[in-house]
Design a protein around this motif. Structure first.
Motif, PDB file in Angstrom:
ATOM      1  N   GLU A  29      -5.031  14.781  -2.325  1.00 43.23           N
ATOM      2  CA  GLU A  29      -4.938  15.696  -3.459  1.00 43.23           C
ATOM      3  C   GLU A  29      -5.162  17.126  -2.961  1.00 43.23           C
ATOM      4  O   GLU A  29      -6.164  17.412  -2.302  1.00 43.23           O
ATOM      5  CB  GLU A  29      -6.006  15.336  -4.511  1.00 43.23           C
ATOM      6  N   SER A  40       4.928   4.785   1.688  1.00 43.51           N
ATOM      7  CA  SER A  40       4.472   3.490   2.190  1.00 43.51           C
ATOM      8  C   SER A  40       4.052   3.651   3.653  1.00 43.51           C
ATOM      9  O   SER A  40       4.357   4.670   4.301  1.00 43.51           O
ATOM     10  CB  SER A  40       5.586   2.454   2.082  1.00 43.51           C
ATOM     11  N   TRP A  93       0.842  -1.203   0.000  1.00 39.10           N
ATOM     12  CA  TRP A  93       0.000   0.000   0.000  1.00 39.10           C
ATOM     13  C   TRP A  93       0.872   1.245   0.000  1.00 39.10           C
ATOM     14  O   TRP A  93       1.903   1.299   0.665  1.00 39.10           O
ATOM     15  CB  TRP A  93      -0.903  -0.024   1.231  1.00 39.10           C
ATOM     16  N   ARG A  94       0.466   2.261  -0.729  1.00 38.50           N
ATOM     17  CA  ARG A  94       1.168   3.543  -0.715  1.00 38.50           C
ATOM     18  C   ARG A  94       0.135   4.671  -0.737  1.00 38.50           C
ATOM     19  O   ARG A  94      -0.890   4.576  -1.405  1.00 38.50           O
ATOM     20  CB  ARG A  94       2.121   3.687  -1.900  1.00 38.50           C
ATOM     21  N   LEU A  95       0.428   5.726  -0.005  1.00 37.77           N
ATOM     22  CA  LEU A  95      -0.416   6.919   0.000  1.00 37.77           C
ATOM     23  C   LEU A  95       0.106   7.895  -1.049  1.00 37.77           C
ATOM     24  O   LEU A  95       1.230   8.404  -0.942  1.00 37.77           O
ATOM     25  CB  LEU A  95      -0.385   7.583   1.380  1.00 37.77           C
ATOM     26  N   GLN A  96      -0.720   8.148  -2.077  1.00 36.92           N
ATOM     27  CA  GLN A  96      -0.345   9.089  -3.121  1.00 36.92           C
ATOM     28  C   GLN A  96      -0.580  10.514  -2.635  1.00 36.92           C
ATOM     29  O   GLN A  96      -1.617  10.804  -2.031  1.00 36.92           O
ATOM     30  CB  GLN A  96      -1.193   8.807  -4.376  1.00 36.92           C
ATOM     31  N   VAL A  97       0.352  11.405  -2.889  1.00 29.75           N
ATOM     32  CA  VAL A  97       0.212  12.824  -2.537  1.00 29.75           C
ATOM     33  C   VAL A  97       0.475  13.626  -3.803  1.00 29.75           C
ATOM     34  O   VAL A  97       1.579  13.570  -4.373  1.00 29.75           O
ATOM     35  CB  VAL A  97       1.199  13.241  -1.427  1.00 29.75           C
ATOM     36  N   ASP A  98      -0.554  14.357  -4.276  1.00 29.91           N
ATOM     37  CA  ASP A  98      -0.376  15.094  -5.529  1.00 29.91           C
ATOM     38  C   ASP A  98      -1.320  16.287  -5.586  1.00 29.91           C
ATOM     39  O   ASP A  98      -1.843  16.728  -4.570  1.00 29.91           O
ATOM     40  CB  ASP A  98      -0.580  14.147  -6.719  1.00 29.91           C
ATOM     41  N   ARG A 148      -5.234   8.392  -1.275  1.00 30.42           N
ATOM     42  CA  ARG A 148      -4.637   9.518  -1.995  1.00 30.42           C
ATOM     43  C   ARG A 148      -5.003  10.827  -1.316  1.00 30.42           C
ATOM     44  O   ARG A 148      -6.140  11.005  -0.859  1.00 30.42           O
ATOM     45  CB  ARG A 148      -5.154   9.530  -3.438  1.00 30.42           C
ATOM     46  N   SER A 151       4.650   9.395  -3.300  1.00 32.84           N
ATOM     47  CA  SER A 151       3.864   8.455  -2.514  1.00 32.84           C
ATOM     48  C   SER A 151       4.687   7.968  -1.330  1.00 32.84           C
ATOM     49  O   SER A 151       5.920   8.011  -1.351  1.00 32.84           O
ATOM     50  CB  SER A 151       3.400   7.278  -3.367  1.00 32.84           C
TER      51      SER A 151
END
Length: 258
Positions: A231, A111, A96-101, A229, A109
């Protein structure tokens, strides 16, 4: 799925006093366009008043270990039913990874292990549900402010949108996917954390594993679970129903301050 009552009705109950209106009477009033306008104005007043009267950094009350509730209800989704979530769970969220954008200078991202190596905060707070129940729990996680600062906000950034793994309502157009949004004032509040621990253990699946939002000065439906995620945006108007959250798109108020 537990269907939550309209926050509009909740506010009507608070405004009128317990038992002053029969529920059917509240429903009729809430359907009245004039009353609806008053309630939406009340929400804006609540937001404005809290911003003026309460320090941006004022803390929600924190409790002692002895105050932790023996039972803490899990509300909303308690197990996302996607094959992707099942795969991540089976692997104990190692993939699992948390996307930051969005409006950030350094999108990327993280972990779960990387998040756990960041500075953390532990807090024992009360969760207030719009349904009328409360529970006290201990949460451990990384301050959202730290993640945002690491990513670097671009000019124009105003809101943080939390995208989740669960579909709280099945919809062919994808509008049933849970999401939430908060402004930067609440995002940078010292008690706003991305929680991976609850009551001294890893966050349980029913409570949003591997990561959920805790935004302690707002009602429970703002505490998005199963985060995938983050955003950063200048407006949430183009997302899903355009109201800034799953429940907001279905009539709840965007600001749920308490």
């Amino acid at each position: 799925m537990t269907r939550l009552p309209s926050r509009r009705n909740f506010l009507m109950g608070l405004a009128s006093g317990a038992g002053a209106f029969a529920l059917s009477g509240c429903d009729r009033l809430a359907e009245d366009t004039g009353v609806d306008a008053v309630l939406r104005h009340t929400e804006k007043l609540t937001l404005a008043s809290q911003r003026v009267l309460v320090s941006r950094k004022a803390l929600a009350r924190e409790y002692a270990e002895a105050d932790i509730s023996p039972v803490f209800r899990a509300n909303g989704t308690q197990m996302p039913d996607s094959t992707e979530y099942a795969r991540l769970l089976e692997g104990e969220f190692k993939d699992w990874r948390l996307q930051v954008d969005g409006l950030v200078r350094r999108p990327g991202s993280l972990s779960l292990a990387e998040l756990k190596r960041l500075p953390s905060r532990t807090q024992i707070t009360r969760h207030d549900c719009v349904e009328g129940w409360s529970a006290i729990g201990k949460w451990e996680g990384v301050p959202l402010a730290y993640v945002l600062d690491a990513a670097g906000l671009k000019p124009g950034a105003r809101y943080v949108v939390l995208h989740c793994a669960d579909d709280l309502e099945k919809a062919l157009d994808g509008s049933g996917r849970y999401y939430e949004s908060i402004d930067l004032i609440d995002a940078y509040h010292p008690q706003t954390i991305l929680a991976y621990g609850m009551n001294g253990e890893n966050l349980p699946v029913a409570h949003g594993a591997p990561l959920r939002l805790r935004v302690e000065r707002q009602l429970g439906y703002k505490h998005a679970k199963y985060l995938m995620r983050i955003e950063v945006v200048d407006s949430y108007g183009a997302l899903y129903g355009g109201k800034g959250g799953f429940w907001e798109d279905r009539g709840y108020e965007w600001y749920a301050g308490i």
